[in-house]
Design an enzyme around this catalytic site. Structure first.
Site, PDB file in Angstrom:
ATOM      1  N   GLU A  33       0.921  -1.308   0.046  1.00  0.00           N
ATOM      2  CA  GLU A  33      -0.145   0.033  -0.043  1.00  0.00           C
ATOM      3  C   GLU A  33       1.038   1.075  -0.122  1.00  0.00           C
ATOM      4  O   GLU A  33       0.395   2.339  -0.425  1.00  0.00           O
ATOM      5  CB  GLU A  33      -0.793  -0.031   1.181  1.00  0.00           C
ATOM      6  CG  GLU A  33      -1.837  -1.029   1.029  1.00  0.00           C
ATOM      7  CD  GLU A  33      -1.774  -2.378   1.797  1.00  0.00           C
ATOM      8  OE1 GLU A  33      -0.608  -2.587   2.095  1.00  0.00           O
ATOM      9  OE2 GLU A  33      -2.883  -3.180   1.677  1.00  0.00           O
ATOM     10  N   PHE A  51     -11.608  -6.871  14.109  1.00  0.00           N
ATOM     11  CA  PHE A  51     -10.516  -7.426  13.339  1.00  0.00           C
ATOM     12  C   PHE A  51     -10.252  -6.214  12.254  1.00  0.00           C
ATOM     13  O   PHE A  51     -10.986  -5.909  11.676  1.00  0.00           O
ATOM     14  CB  PHE A  51     -10.974  -8.716  12.644  1.00  0.00           C
ATOM     15  CG  PHE A  51      -9.745  -9.098  11.731  1.00  0.00           C
ATOM     16  CD1 PHE A  51      -8.707  -9.766  12.197  1.00  0.00           C
ATOM     17  CD2 PHE A  51     -10.320  -9.512  10.504  1.00  0.00           C
ATOM     18  CE1 PHE A  51      -7.606  -9.905  11.329  1.00  0.00           C
ATOM     19  CE2 PHE A  51      -9.165  -9.935   9.404  1.00  0.00           C
ATOM     20  CZ  PHE A  51      -7.884  -9.963   9.833  1.00  0.00           C
ATOM     21  N   GLN A  52      -8.868  -6.063  12.174  1.00  0.00           N
ATOM     22  CA  GLN A  52      -8.426  -5.025  11.212  1.00  0.00           C
ATOM     23  C   GLN A  52      -8.973  -3.397  11.257  1.00  0.00           C
ATOM     24  O   GLN A  52      -9.088  -2.902  10.527  1.00  0.00           O
ATOM     25  CB  GLN A  52      -8.445  -5.414   9.900  1.00  0.00           C
ATOM     26  CG  GLN A  52      -7.452  -6.648   9.572  1.00  0.00           C
ATOM     27  CD  GLN A  52      -7.493  -7.095   8.060  1.00  0.00           C
ATOM     28  OE1 GLN A  52      -8.496  -6.652   7.323  1.00  0.00           O
ATOM     29  NE2 GLN A  52      -6.333  -7.565   7.740  1.00  0.00           N
ATOM     30  N   LYS A  75     -17.569  -0.633   6.357  1.00  0.00           N
ATOM     31  CA  LYS A  75     -17.903  -1.423   5.423  1.00  0.00           C
ATOM     32  C   LYS A  75     -19.494  -1.569   5.443  1.00  0.00           C
ATOM     33  O   LYS A  75     -20.216  -1.656   4.333  1.00  0.00           O
ATOM     34  CB  LYS A  75     -17.392  -2.945   5.898  1.00  0.00           C
ATOM     35  CG  LYS A  75     -17.995  -3.750   4.658  1.00  0.00           C
ATOM     36  CD  LYS A  75     -17.214  -5.278   5.297  1.00  0.00           C
ATOM     37  CE  LYS A  75     -17.286  -6.255   3.980  1.00  0.00           C
ATOM     38  NZ  LYS A  75     -16.779  -7.792   4.453  1.00  0.00           N
ATOM     39  N   MET A  86      24.442   8.710   1.811  1.00  0.00           N
ATOM     40  CA  MET A  86      24.399   9.874   2.337  1.00  0.00           C
ATOM     41  C   MET A  86      24.574   9.656   4.006  1.00  0.00           C
ATOM     42  O   MET A  86      25.234  10.469   4.398  1.00  0.00           O
ATOM     43  CB  MET A  86      22.832  10.511   2.366  1.00  0.00           C
ATOM     44  CG  MET A  86      22.814  11.833   2.673  1.00  0.00           C
ATOM     45  SD  MET A  86      23.898  12.950   1.924  1.00  0.00           S
ATOM     46  CE  MET A  86      22.887  13.746   0.921  1.00  0.00           C
TER      47      MET A  86
HETATM   48  C1  LIG Z   1      12.507   5.686   5.134  1.00  0.00           C
HETATM   49  C2  LIG Z   1      14.178   6.608   5.525  1.00  0.00           C
HETATM   50  N1  LIG Z   1      14.879   5.850   6.386  1.00  0.00           N
HETATM   51  C3  LIG Z   1      16.099   6.304   6.624  1.00  0.00           C
HETATM   52  C4  LIG Z   1      16.367   7.470   5.936  1.00  0.00           C
HETATM   53  C5  LIG Z   1      17.671   8.073   6.493  1.00  0.00           C
HETATM   54  N2  LIG Z   1      18.521   8.133   5.271  1.00  0.00           N
HETATM   55  C6  LIG Z   1      18.691   9.187   4.267  1.00  0.00           C
HETATM   56  S1  LIG Z   1      19.581   9.151   2.976  1.00  0.00           S
HETATM   57  C7  LIG Z   1      19.943   7.442   3.354  1.00  0.00           C
HETATM   58  C8  LIG Z   1      20.778   6.634   2.594  1.00  0.00           C
HETATM   59  C9  LIG Z   1      20.257   6.243   1.296  1.00  0.00           C
HETATM   60  O1  LIG Z   1      20.713   5.196   0.659  1.00  0.00           O
HETATM   61  P1  LIG Z   1      20.808   4.963  -0.850  1.00  0.00           P
HETATM   62  O2  LIG Z   1      19.444   4.837  -1.353  1.00  0.00           O
HETATM   63  O3  LIG Z   1      21.926   3.963  -1.279  1.00  0.00           O
HETATM   64  O4  LIG Z   1      21.251   6.402  -1.456  1.00  0.00           O
HETATM   65  P2  LIG Z   1      22.778   7.305  -1.431  1.00  0.00           P
HETATM   66  O5  LIG Z   1      22.839   8.173  -0.562  1.00  0.00           O
HETATM   67  O6  LIG Z   1      23.707   5.800  -1.318  1.00  0.00           O
HETATM   68  O7  LIG Z   1      22.850   7.571  -2.611  1.00  0.00           O
HETATM   69  C10 LIG Z   1      19.190   6.928   4.626  1.00  0.00           C
HETATM   70  C11 LIG Z   1      19.431   5.813   5.468  1.00  0.00           C
HETATM   71  C12 LIG Z   1      15.442   8.222   5.142  1.00  0.00           C
HETATM   72  N3  LIG Z   1      15.701   9.275   4.469  1.00  0.00           N
HETATM   73  N4  LIG Z   1      14.142   7.346   4.744  1.00  0.00           N
END
Ligand SMILES: Cc1ncc(C[n+]2csc(CCOP(=O)(O)OP(=O)(O)O)c2C)c(N)n1
Ligand SMILES: [Mg+2]
Lengths: 178, 579
Positions: B49, B111-112, B161, B483
């Site tokens: 979803e 439920f749900q 529902k 990042m």
């Molecule tokens: C749902 C979620 N969890 C954690 C983060 C924290 N976060 C920001 S950028 C990142 C790394 C993303 O990794 P990747 O998709 O490999 O991108 P890259 O930075 O390596 O280009 C994380 C964990 C986030 N923004 N969103």
């Protein structure tokens, strides 16, 4: 300024009378980090709307931002800010005070001075009702402490704009409302 | 005409002009799924979803029309909370419909059952729990109105529902379609205040170092053409925020590109030194301002936004204007013309020369080494940019790849850049790209994704393959949560904690093939262009390219979190040092 009283502002908020509207208002305050000092909700003369009177602690956020965010709620129809000297504000207090035979007379005397009334009497306690401006209630509460407060309940403030400011023509009759 | 609530709901969506919806059925929403079989509305069956919500967002951002998602109660409703919050932060108009347990069961931990309206109240512009079948058309009408007018945003309709199930007498309703909406507490202001507009025009003419600070509101209001007119009339340069990229063409000589934490030197510094920020549909986000008290200290501020609460929330404007940014810009153009137009502008030769000098001295820098030792992610993006049509829609995840995509792509058209700016939702990319392609089948849609992000929502490629939605995905596989790695390298003394992902696990090309897509892997610079060209030629199924890029590469420039924009760090490896 350290022991200055917190700055409070009263907002009179007209809302649509729909399920969950109080949750929306209270939730907004919580998530935006605004503090509510007191809150009172009641129906209005028009059944489609209710009025929420909120006293805001405006040291937590600029009042303008609070009002603007509130106004974004779809169910909020109108917000009126009631500055303290431009509004009539009242609050109601019910307080049960210890009143042993020896001190009962003093308690009754103070209730009369404050123009309250005794609404319930027990063997060693009385329940007092007092309506008035919030600081008057504060003073009374302080005095009652010496006798022993058993239980206390305050309603939070309700307020309406002063008539003089809104409609000068009514000045002649305003004496009655004082 | 007597209908049941489920039929009335689908018919109401048809009345709103809905062509497509994204969703996944379940118990509480079953009666609404039945009439879909007989409806012209296309339903796209997602695999999770969250995907439905992001697809609705991608659709909305690509087309400007509201995206619609429909899911069942309980876990399905909670699964769609992330997209709702994402859409709330980025002002994306989506309408989410959730099933709910029957009205008699509400409050019994059935439920749900979950308190969907309670959970989503803080992340929707408004939500409704409908308790009578008769109310359905009215609520749908109100929901679309609220989502798409004023500051756009997500709304949710929770439908028990019993009011949709034909076997239940409570589902019976007499069909009607409301002519108008009656929301006494909702009347967005769209016309700017004429006196404020004249005052703004006066400030614009007088300013010696003005900058137009253009945000996502430009795209929401379809204000690109008016903005170009204002900029060209006054000769004022424009910065476009992460949400505003493409709202003013990068190819226009007045465009300075992206400001903010990873903005380019000229965009960041021009705002810092400016004496007037003409703020159009932007909100002084912390990622743009850095330390607020040190942000653009000498600038007066004109702030135009349709949401009055944005004016003065972060920075007190000298001239606040509430209104639709396109209409306000049109009035501003007139007001500037009345004052004498171009001829009435202060002498800005020195400022323009300064901007040009910054651009020349501090361009964005990247270098793809000839020896083929590593593949630079920026090189991949530049090659992709040059090998795709100008109106290609680019969708990204969140992380380094997102910043590089925003920095290095050339956005010359509105609604060609779709990303998660406010919430920064990893996993946004693939489903949002699917939604964008559904909305714009005539356009090429590329997702530029991270390896971490891809793993969060890749299953929606199964949706794309089975529905024949041929999106293309470039994974910039640096084997890291890049990042986060960058922050640990720079601010945590290179102590890398839980950021390594492995380049080979999963095997992205094989995974793509398993999901019915074409999968490729690219290791060297020489293979980049030929593989992209191969991908571009495939139009009957989705394509995934696993680009093995240099894990050491960092995003520059960078303003450290909480720091002043004056402390912008340029790429140290390029020998330019700090500033
Ligand atoms: C749902 C979620 N969890 C954690 C983060 C924290 N976060 C920001 S950028 C990142 C790394 C993303 O990794 P990747 O998709 O490999 O991108 P890259 O930075 O390596 O280009 C994380 C964990 C986030 N923004 N969103
Ligand atoms: Mg990565």
């Amino acid at each position: 300024m350290a022991d200055a009283k917190p700055v409070h502002h009263t907002l009179s908020v007209l809302v649509e009378n729909k399920a969950g509207v109080l949750t929306r208002v209270a939730g907004l305050f919580a998530r935006r980090g605004f503090n509510i000092y007191s809150l009172a909700v009641a129906p209005t003369d028009d059944e489609r709307f209710s009025r929420i009177t909120i006293v805001v602690d405006v040291e937590s956020a600029p009042l303008e931002q609070v009002q603007k965010q509130l106004f974004k709620l779809i169910n909020v129809v109108k917000i009126t800010e009631l500055a303290p000297d431009e509004a009539v504000e009242r609050e109601l207090m019910l307080v049960t005070v210890s009143a042993e035979p020896g001190t009962r007379g003093q308690v009754i005397e103070l209730v009369q001075v404050f123009e309250g009334s005794i609404v319930d009497v027990g063997h060693d306690a009385v329940t007092v009702m007092l309506a008035g401006a919030s600081d008057k209630l504060d003073d009374f509460e302080e005095l009652m402490r010496a006798y022993g407060i058993v239980e206390l309940q305050r309603t939070g403030r309700v307020a309406l704009p002063k008539l003089e400011r809104q409609a000068p023509r009514l000045r002649s009759v305003s004496g009655k409302v004082g | 005409m007597e209908l049941n609530g489920g039929q009335a709901l689908i018919k109401s969506l048809e009345m709103e002009g809905v062509e497509v919806m994204f969703g996944l059925p379940g118990g509480a929403i079953l009666p609404v799924y039945d009439p879909i079989i007989d409806s012209p509305i296309r339903h796209i069956l997602v695999r999770h979803e969250q995907g439905a919500g992001h697809m609705a967002e991608g659709y909305a951002q690509a087309t400007g029309r509201p995206g619609v998602a429909m899911v069942t109660s309980g876990p399905a409703a909670t699964n769609i909370v992330t997209p709702l919050c994402d859409a709330y932060m980025d002002s994306v108009p989506i309408v989410v419909i959730t099933g709910q347990v029957g009205t008699a069961a509400i409050g019994t931990d059935a439920f749900q059952e979950c308190d969907t309206t309670g959970i989503t109240m803080p992340v929707t512009k408004h939500n409704w729990l409908v308790t009578e079948a008769q109310d359905i058309p009215r609520v749908v009408r109100e929901a679309f109105h609220v989502a798409t007018t004023g500051r756009p945003g997500p709304v949710l309709i929770d439908v028990p529902k019993d009011i949709t199930d034909p076997k239940n007498p409570r589902s019976a309703m007499e069909w009607y379609w409301p002519e108008s909406v009656d929301l006494p507490g909702y009347k967005p202001t769209v016309r700017g205040h004429p006196r404020m507009i004249r005052e703004a025009a006066r400030l614009i003419c007088q300013a010696e170092r003005p900058i137009i600070y253009a945000g996502g509101g430009i795209l929401k209001a379809n204000a690109t053409a008016s903005l170009v007119e204002l900029a060209e009339l006054t000769g004022i340069h424009v910065v476009t925020t992460l949400m505003g990229r493409g709202g003013f063409p990068d190819g226009n000589p007045l465009c300075l590109g992206m400001p903010g934490m990873h903005g380019n030197y000229t965009a960041v510094t021009s705002m810092q030194r400016s004496d007037l920020l003409v703020t159009l549909g932007a909100r002084f986000d912390d990622r743009v301002t850095g330390k607020v008290s040190a942000f653009a200290p000498d600038a007066k501020v004109i702030h135009v936004d349709i949401d009055p609460a944005e004016l003065g929330k972060v920075r007190r404007p000298d001239v606040p204007i509430v209104g639709d940014v396109r209409l306000v810009i049109e009035e501003l153009v007139k007001a500037v013309r009345e004052l004498g137009g171009r001829g009435a502008q202060a002498d800005r030769a020195a400022w323009d020369a300064q901007l040009a000098d910054w651009q020349r001295r501090h361009p964005l820098v990247d270098e793809q080494p000839d020896d083929g030792s590593v593949l630079k992610p920026q090189f991949v993006i530049e090659t992709l940019r040059d090998a795709t049509p100008d109106d290609t829609i680019v969708v990204s995840g969140v992380g380094q790849h997102q910043m590089w995509a925003s920095q290095y792509w050339r956005f010359d058209n509105p609604r060609t850049w779709i990303n998660s700016g406010g919430l920064g939702t990893m996993g946004f990319g693939v489903p949002a790209a699917v939604g964008a392609k559904v909305g714009r089948p005539d356009r090429m849609v590329w997702a530029i994704d991270g390896d971490g992000c891809f793993q969060m929502t890749a299953q929606e490629l199964v949706t794309a393959a089975s529905e024949r939605i041929p999106i293309k995905v470039a994974i910039l596989n640096n084997a890291y949560l890049g990042m986060v790695r960058q922050w640990q390298e720079l601010f945590y003394e290179e102590r890398y904690s839980e950021v390594y992902l492995s380049p080979d696990l999963p095997n992205y090309a094989m995974w793509a093939e398993a999901m019915g897509c074409e999968g490729f892997r690219v290791d060297t610079a020489d293979d980049v262009l030929p593989t992209i060209e191969k991908a571009n030629s495939i139009d009957d199924r989705p394509v995934v390219i696993d680009f093995r890029v240099d894990y050491k590469e960092k995003v520059y420039p960078m303003v450290p979190a909480g720091g002043s924009n004056d402390d912008i760090i340029l790429d140290p490896s390029m020998g330019q040092g700090g500033h």
